[in-house]
Structures are given as C-alpha cells and as structure tokens.
Design a protein around this motif. Structure first.
Motif, short mmCIF file in Angstrom:
data_model
loop_
_atom_site.label_atom_id
_atom_site.label_comp_id
_atom_site.label_asym_id
_atom_site.label_seq_id
_atom_site.Cartn_x
_atom_site.Cartn_y
_atom_site.Cartn_z
N GLY A 197 66.20 7.86 -5.74
CA GLY A 197 66.19 9.31 -5.74
C GLY A 197 66.24 9.88 -7.15
O GLY A 197 65.57 10.86 -7.46
N GLN A 198 67.04 9.26 -8.00
CA GLN A 198 67.13 9.70 -9.39
C GLN A 198 65.79 9.52 -10.10
O GLN A 198 65.35 10.41 -10.83
N ARG A 199 65.16 8.37 -9.90
CA ARG A 199 63.86 8.12 -10.55
C ARG A 199 62.82 9.14 -10.09
O ARG A 199 62.07 9.68 -10.91
N GLU A 200 62.79 9.42 -8.80
CA GLU A 200 61.84 10.39 -8.27
C GLU A 200 62.11 11.78 -8.85
O GLU A 200 61.18 12.46 -9.27
N ARG A 201 63.38 12.19 -8.88
CA ARG A 201 63.73 13.51 -9.41
C ARG A 201 63.40 13.60 -10.89
O ARG A 201 62.86 14.61 -11.36
N LEU A 202 63.69 12.56 -11.66
CA LEU A 202 63.37 12.57 -13.09
C LEU A 202 61.87 12.70 -13.31
O LEU A 202 61.42 13.39 -14.22
N ASN A 203 61.07 12.04 -12.47
CA ASN A 203 59.62 12.17 -12.57
C ASN A 203 59.17 13.60 -12.26
O ASN A 203 58.25 14.12 -12.90
N GLU A 204 59.81 14.25 -11.29
CA GLU A 204 59.49 15.65 -10.98
C GLU A 204 59.79 16.54 -12.18
O GLU A 204 58.98 17.40 -12.54
N TRP A 205 60.96 16.33 -12.79
CA TRP A 205 61.32 17.12 -13.97
C TRP A 205 60.36 16.85 -15.13
O TRP A 205 59.94 17.77 -15.83
N LYS A 206 60.05 15.59 -15.34
CA LYS A 206 59.15 15.23 -16.44
C LYS A 206 57.81 15.95 -16.28
O LYS A 206 57.27 16.50 -17.24
N SER A 207 57.28 15.96 -15.08
CA SER A 207 56.02 16.63 -14.80
C SER A 207 56.12 18.13 -15.04
O SER A 207 55.24 18.74 -15.64
N LEU A 208 57.20 18.73 -14.59
CA LEU A 208 57.38 20.17 -14.75
C LEU A 208 57.61 20.55 -16.21
O LEU A 208 56.99 21.48 -16.72
N LEU A 209 58.47 19.82 -16.89
CA LEU A 209 58.77 20.16 -18.28
C LEU A 209 57.59 19.92 -19.21
O LEU A 209 57.51 20.53 -20.28
N ALA A 210 56.67 19.07 -18.79
CA ALA A 210 55.46 18.84 -19.60
C ALA A 210 54.61 20.10 -19.71
O ALA A 210 53.83 20.24 -20.66
N VAL A 211 54.75 21.02 -18.77
CA VAL A 211 53.94 22.24 -18.80
C VAL A 211 54.76 23.48 -19.20
O VAL A 211 54.28 24.60 -19.09
N ALA A 212 55.99 23.26 -19.67
CA ALA A 212 56.80 24.39 -20.16
C ALA A 212 56.12 24.99 -21.38
O ALA A 212 55.61 24.27 -22.23
N GLU A 213 56.09 26.30 -21.44
CA GLU A 213 55.47 26.97 -22.58
C GLU A 213 56.35 26.95 -23.81
O GLU A 213 55.86 26.99 -24.93
N SER A 214 57.68 26.91 -23.61
CA SER A 214 58.59 26.81 -24.74
C SER A 214 59.90 26.20 -24.27
O SER A 214 60.21 26.18 -23.09
N ARG A 215 60.65 25.71 -25.25
CA ARG A 215 61.97 25.11 -25.02
C ARG A 215 62.89 25.62 -26.12
O ARG A 215 62.49 25.71 -27.28
N GLU A 216 64.12 25.89 -25.72
CA GLU A 216 65.10 26.36 -26.70
C GLU A 216 66.40 25.60 -26.45
O GLU A 216 66.93 25.61 -25.34
N GLU A 217 66.90 24.96 -27.48
CA GLU A 217 68.17 24.25 -27.36
C GLU A 217 69.32 25.25 -27.46
O GLU A 217 69.32 26.11 -28.33
N LEU A 218 70.27 25.13 -26.55
CA LEU A 218 71.45 25.98 -26.53
C LEU A 218 72.67 25.13 -26.85
O LEU A 218 72.60 23.90 -26.75
N PRO A 219 73.79 25.73 -27.21
CA PRO A 219 74.97 24.93 -27.53
C PRO A 219 75.41 24.01 -26.39
O PRO A 219 75.93 22.93 -26.62
N ASN A 220 75.19 24.44 -25.15
CA ASN A 220 75.63 23.64 -24.00
C ASN A 220 74.51 23.35 -23.01
O ASN A 220 74.76 23.11 -21.83
N GLY A 221 73.25 23.39 -23.47
CA GLY A 221 72.14 23.12 -22.55
C GLY A 221 70.79 23.42 -23.16
O GLY A 221 70.60 23.32 -24.38
#
Length: 91
Positions: free
Chosen positions: A20-44
């Motif tokens: 389940g973890q592997r499947e979920r990580l693959n879903e996130w990887k696919s989604l985050l690959a198409v993120a238009e931007s990313r911003e690092e926050l102090p806690n996330g």
C-alpha cells in the motif's frame, strides 16, 4: 498516542502496508511530477497545481490523511491554480 513514562507521544508512522505504501508513493510521485511549483516551508511543503487537477489532489490528500495522521493536508483554490500545503503536526 502512545503512553510512555507518563507522557503521550504522537504516533509518527503510516498505517499502510508495504504494498500500500509503494502504491501510494507512486501516486504521489506521479502527481508531484506535474506540480507547477513547490515551496519548502519550515515544517512541510506547499505545491501549486493547475485547477483541473484539484479533484485528484484532494482525493489523494484525503486518502493520506487517513493513514498518516501525523501530517496535515490543506487544499485551497487560488486565482491562478490549486494549492496543497502539507505540514507535520509534530512541528
């Protein structure tokens, strides 16, 4: 919470099984690959997506909130897109 020596500590572990973890990580990887931007926050992190991905982002965030209760997911519509903020509850 896990009681230890009179203190309660938050549980910081995903409740999904290995597959389940592997499947979920693959879903996130696919989604985050198409993120238009990313911003690092102090806690996330904060991610911005095209509006047409809002339903997919929300669904994945809701699913992860159930298995990773130590994370907080906030999704918001913005004028120019859709934003997802993920922060740790322990910070």
């Amino acid at each position: 919470m896990i009681p230890t020596m009179g203190t309660s500590l938050p549980i910081i572990a995903c409740s999904l099984t290995g597959d389940g973890q592997r499947e979920r990580l693959n879903e996130w990887k696919s989604l985050l690959a198409v993120a238009e931007s990313r911003e690092e926050l102090p806690n996330g992190m904060r991610f911005r997506f095209r509006p047409n991905l809002a339903e997919r982002v929300r669904a994945l965030a809701v699913a992860d909130q159930e298995c990773c209760s130590f994370l907080r997911f906030d999704a918001a519509e913005r004028e120019d897109g859709f934003e997802l903020t993920v922060v740790t509850e322990t910070s």
